[in-house]
Design a protein around this motif. Structure first.
Motif, PDB file in Angstrom:
ATOM      1  N   SER A   1       0.822  -1.348  -0.057  1.00 27.56           N
ATOM      2  CA  SER A   1      -0.263   0.101  -0.107  1.00 27.56           C
ATOM      3  C   SER A   1       0.972   1.292   0.019  1.00 27.56           C
ATOM      4  N   GLU A   2       2.086   1.173   0.470  1.00 28.06           N
ATOM      5  CA  GLU A   2       3.067   2.383   0.545  1.00 28.06           C
ATOM      6  C   GLU A   2       3.697   2.401  -0.873  1.00 28.06           C
ATOM      7  N   GLY A   3       3.759   1.203  -1.432  1.00 25.41           N
ATOM      8  CA  GLY A   3       4.657   1.124  -2.787  1.00 25.41           C
ATOM      9  C   GLY A   3       6.092   1.285  -2.363  1.00 25.41           C
ATOM     10  N   VAL A   4       6.355   0.327  -1.022  1.00 25.98           N
ATOM     11  CA  VAL A   4       7.983   0.456  -0.888  1.00 25.98           C
ATOM     12  C   VAL A   4       8.185  -1.065  -0.778  1.00 25.98           C
ATOM     13  N   ALA A   5       9.220  -1.293  -0.487  1.00 28.39           N
ATOM     14  CA  ALA A   5       9.792  -2.868  -0.068  1.00 28.39           C
ATOM     15  C   ALA A   5       9.496  -3.405   1.036  1.00 28.39           C
ATOM     16  N   PRO A   6       9.021  -4.529   1.304  1.00 26.02           N
ATOM     17  CA  PRO A   6       8.772  -5.075   2.565  1.00 26.02           C
ATOM     18  C   PRO A   6       9.786  -4.782   3.808  1.00 26.02           C
ATOM     19  N   TRP A   7      11.172  -4.933   3.359  1.00 30.05           N
ATOM     20  CA  TRP A   7      12.314  -4.422   4.149  1.00 30.05           C
ATOM     21  C   TRP A   7      12.203  -3.347   4.857  1.00 30.05           C
ATOM     22  N   ILE A   8      11.707  -2.345   3.995  1.00 29.60           N
ATOM     23  CA  ILE A   8      11.566  -0.816   4.560  1.00 29.60           C
ATOM     24  C   ILE A   8      10.651  -0.881   5.887  1.00 29.60           C
ATOM     25  N   VAL A   9       9.529  -1.430   5.541  1.00 31.13           N
ATOM     26  CA  VAL A   9       8.527  -1.495   6.619  1.00 31.13           C
ATOM     27  C   VAL A   9       8.913  -2.228   7.688  1.00 31.13           C
ATOM     28  N   ALA A  10       9.652  -3.330   7.592  1.00 28.06           N
ATOM     29  CA  ALA A  10      10.014  -4.047   8.839  1.00 28.06           C
ATOM     30  C   ALA A  10      11.120  -3.321   9.520  1.00 28.06           C
ATOM     31  N   GLU A  11      12.168  -2.821   8.986  1.00 29.97           N
ATOM     32  CA  GLU A  11      13.289  -2.161   9.299  1.00 29.97           C
ATOM     33  C   GLU A  11      12.762  -0.901  10.220  1.00 29.97           C
ATOM     34  N   ARG A  12      11.775  -0.135   9.521  1.00 26.55           N
ATOM     35  CA  ARG A  12      11.265   1.172  10.446  1.00 26.55           C
ATOM     36  C   ARG A  12      10.676   0.571  11.420  1.00 26.55           C
ATOM     37  N   ASN A  13       9.734  -0.440  11.503  1.00 28.26           N
ATOM     38  CA  ASN A  13       9.055  -0.731  12.612  1.00 28.26           C
ATOM     39  C   ASN A  13      10.005  -1.492  13.896  1.00 28.26           C
ATOM     40  N   GLN A  14      10.881  -2.080  13.269  1.00 20.78           N
ATOM     41  CA  GLN A  14      11.710  -2.672  14.202  1.00 20.78           C
ATOM     42  C   GLN A  14      12.548  -1.760  15.127  1.00 20.78           C
ATOM     43  N   ARG A  15      12.919  -0.451  14.284  1.00 21.69           N
ATOM     44  CA  ARG A  15      13.362   0.380  14.974  1.00 21.69           C
ATOM     45  C   ARG A  15      12.689   1.239  16.094  1.00 21.69           C
ATOM     46  N   ALA A  16      11.281   1.362  15.764  1.00 21.05           N
ATOM     47  CA  ALA A  16      10.501   1.731  16.648  1.00 21.05           C
ATOM     48  C   ALA A  16      10.246   0.879  17.718  1.00 21.05           C
ATOM     49  N   PHE A  17      10.416  -0.274  17.761  1.00 26.66           N
ATOM     50  CA  PHE A  17      10.038  -1.451  18.845  1.00 26.66           C
ATOM     51  C   PHE A  17      11.398  -1.438  19.726  1.00 26.66           C
ATOM     52  N   THR A  18      12.559  -1.166  19.105  1.00 31.83           N
ATOM     53  CA  THR A  18      13.807  -1.098  19.787  1.00 31.83           C
ATOM     54  C   THR A  18      13.829   0.168  20.643  1.00 31.83           C
ATOM     55  N   TRP A  19      13.348   1.218  19.980  1.00 34.94           N
ATOM     56  CA  TRP A  19      13.332   2.311  20.809  1.00 34.94           C
ATOM     57  C   TRP A  19      12.504   2.380  22.100  1.00 34.94           C
ATOM     58  N   ALA A  20      11.146   1.686  21.659  1.00 30.91           N
ATOM     59  CA  ALA A  20      10.355   1.430  22.958  1.00 30.91           C
ATOM     60  C   ALA A  20      10.734   0.653  24.227  1.00 30.91           C
ATOM     61  N   TYR A  21      11.316  -0.475  23.707  1.00 30.97           N
ATOM     62  CA  TYR A  21      11.779  -1.367  24.643  1.00 30.97           C
ATOM     63  C   TYR A  21      12.704  -0.853  25.552  1.00 30.97           C
ATOM     64  N   ASP A  22      13.674   0.066  24.939  1.00 29.47           N
ATOM     65  CA  ASP A  22      14.677   0.673  25.590  1.00 29.47           C
ATOM     66  C   ASP A  22      14.084   1.921  26.418  1.00 29.47           C
ATOM     67  N   ALA A  23      13.368   2.563  25.964  1.00 27.27           N
ATOM     68  CA  ALA A  23      12.604   3.590  26.687  1.00 27.27           C
ATOM     69  C   ALA A  23      11.796   3.039  28.013  1.00 27.27           C
ATOM     70  N   VAL A  24      11.211   2.001  28.062  1.00 25.43           N
ATOM     71  CA  VAL A  24      10.737   1.453  29.226  1.00 25.43           C
ATOM     72  C   VAL A  24      11.661   0.684  30.043  1.00 25.43           C
ATOM     73  N   GLY A  25      12.826   0.611  29.624  1.00 23.34           N
ATOM     74  CA  GLY A  25      14.036   0.238  30.666  1.00 23.34           C
ATOM     75  C   GLY A  25      14.049  -1.454  30.301  1.00 23.34           C
ATOM     76  N   CYS A  26      13.915  -2.051  29.233  1.00 20.65           N
ATOM     77  CA  CYS A  26      14.032  -3.292  28.919  1.00 20.65           C
ATOM     78  C   CYS A  26      15.311  -3.693  28.465  1.00 20.65           C
ATOM     79  N   ARG A  27      16.299  -4.295  29.203  1.00 18.99           N
ATOM     80  CA  ARG A  27      17.660  -4.896  28.536  1.00 18.99           C
ATOM     81  C   ARG A  27      17.472  -5.606  27.315  1.00 18.99           C
ATOM     82  N   PRO A  28      18.660  -5.056  26.619  1.00 13.05           N
ATOM     83  CA  PRO A  28      18.219  -5.912  25.177  1.00 13.05           C
ATOM     84  C   PRO A  28      18.764  -7.286  25.213  1.00 13.05           C
TER      85      PRO A  28
END
Ligand SMILES: [Zn+2]
Length: 475
Positions: A81-108
């Motif tokens: 629907s965005e006309g982009v490669a799936p890797w771009i969608v996955a990469e973008r959202n994975q960054r958002a998840f990593t940021w959120a995990y870190d924000a609430v103090g989850c150790r990687p």
């Protein structure tokens, strides 16, 4: 008391004994990175972050693996629907998840494997299953033959003859039995694919966790965790794949209750208001963490703004004592590891008893009360004892206000100021946006636009959504 967990597979509380003394291997089903995370996604992460912290505090060497599902239907649909490669969608959202995990103090995690990086391992597992007559290729797909595995349904407590068809195939006619589930899906035009001996395609969701847990933790490992919504079909299918292939797989199964809103499982239909980025403009990350961990991990947590406010107040009670005591006692030094018995027995036994965080928090609040009384009586020795004990407990829960993660410093007198500033900025932006709304309400659009432009000039980008204005800092 020794450490015990409620094991979903046996439906009993079992004493924990790792496969290798002193070492624990843990696998957690992580995010499917199809959209940015809402706070429901964080519950599992913080509950099991506490499991990992408690295992480490109990002296175990832990290997923690949490996967990322980076190829599946919704990611492909969003990408199309965005006309982009799936890797771009996955990469973008994975960054958002990593940021959120870190924000609430989850150790990687120690290892964070992605599905698309493990296709060869999945092919090997499928070959083992096909050779053992537990799977078969059909029409470009590969299916698991559920009748070939007599224990199928044991985890979720279902009998095979009462199960409904698996709804994971566009090519259901190819299945031998409608309950068989897809290990592999044939390539469709325009979708990403990988070559296999059975034709080009992409993995079904379940296969990746069996392949990756085995690769990183071994054919038999200690603890498998995830949300209760994953028990069936995901975890049932993981067990079938791995055990039918001859692996021992997980020895204990821990499942967290979900975060609900008015009895409904949180879904994207709620709009943006519960996105982690949005909630963190209203409360501080440590306060959100407190809210998410306060209930027992196995219980359902019903979301409400009032409950969030109560959690904020409870966290602030703890924080006030810690900051005041640290100020009065004149040192914010980390108590260090030279006092191994800093944790009260009540806290230890609560955590040992299937991670009973509510009881552990009762010990925390009792300690805050004692500490406040000591401060009021100018009893420095008593206050110090409370502070040391309290910080040890809060460290296990990931809630020590003086931890560098929350304070944005190594614990100087200004500790907590980073988060405080963030909160003030959030409140200021909200105040400004209220002014803009007021200007619009009186049809003073010039002022409303000037406010928006002014915010943008200092790097605050405002977006109007059906749920009200949202803002973020320009990157
Ligand atoms: Zn999984």
């Amino acid at each position: 008391m020794t450490l015990q967990f409620h094991d979903t597979a046996t439906r009993t509380v079992r004493e924990f004994a790792p496969l290798t003394p002193g070492e624990v291997s843990v696998y957690l089903c992580g995010a499917t990175v199809q959209a940015p995370p809402h706070i429901g996604h964080l519950r599992s992460a913080v509950c099991f972050d506490i499991l990992i912290r408690w295992l480490r505090a109990s002296g175990y060497r832990v290997t923690f693996c949490r996967n990322v599902t980076d190829v599946e239907d919704k990611i492909l649909r969003t990408a199309a629907s965005e006309g982009v490669a799936p890797w771009i969608v996955a990469e973008r959202n994975q960054r958002a998840f990593t940021w959120a995990y870190d924000a609430v103090g989850c150790r990687p995690p120690d290892i964070e494997p992605r599905a698309t990086g493990h296709i060869p391992e999945m092919i090997v597992l499928m070959r083992r299953l096909i050779e053992g007559d537990h799977a078969y290729p059909a029409g470009g797909d590969v299916y698991f033959d559920v009748c070939s595995y007599p224990e199928y349904g044991a985890l979720s407590g279902q009998r095979l003859d009462q199960m409904r068809p698996a709804e994971d195939s566009d090519n259901a006619g190819a299945k031998r039995d409608p309950r068989d589930f897809a290990l592999w899906k044939a390539a469709k035009p325009g979708e990403p694919y990988w070559e296999t001996p059975w034709g080009p395609g992409r993995p079904g969701w379940h296969l990746e966790c069996s392949a990756m847990s085995t690769k990183y933790l071994g054919p038999t490992f200690d603890i498998h965790c995830g949300g209760m919504d994953l028990i069936f079909p995901h975890h049932e299918n993981e067990i079938a794949q791995s055990k039918a292939a001859g692996d021992g797989f997980a020895r204990y199964w821990l499942h967290n209750g979900l975060l609900g809103l008015a009895g409904e499982k949180m879904s994207k239909s709620l709009g943006n208001s519960l996105l982690v980025t949005d909630v963190l403009t209203r409360v501080r990350p440590a306060e959100l963490r407190y809210y998410l961990v306060q209930a027992h991990y196995r219980s359902m947590l019903e979301f409400s703004e009032e409950a969030l406010d109560e959690a904020v107040a409870a966290y602030q009670r703890i924080e006030r004592f810690v900051l005041r005591a640290a100020e009065v006692l004149g040192s914010l030094d980390d108590p260090g590891d030279d006092e191994p018995d800093r944790l009260p027995t009540s806290f230890r036994s609560a955590m040992d008893e299937d991670l009973a965080v509510p009881a552990a928090l009762a010990a925390v609040h009792a300690c805050v009360r004692d500490g406040n009384q000591a401060l009021a009586a100018s009893d420095k020795t008593g206050a110090r004892a409370s502070l040391v004990q309290l910080r040890a407990m809060l460290d296990v829960l990931g809630l020590d206000p003086l931890a560098p993660h929350w304070s944005g410093s190594s614990g100087g007198p200004g500790a907590g100021s980073g988060e405080r500033l963030r909160q003030v900025v959030g409140s200021l932006v909200k105040l400004t946006l209220d002014q803009r709304d007021a200007a619009r309400a009186r049809r003073d659009y010039a002022t409303a636009d000037a406010i928006r432009d002014g915010l943008e000039e200092i790097g605050v980008v405002v977006e109007d959504t059906p749920q009200g204005p949202r803002w973020e800092l320009k990157r």
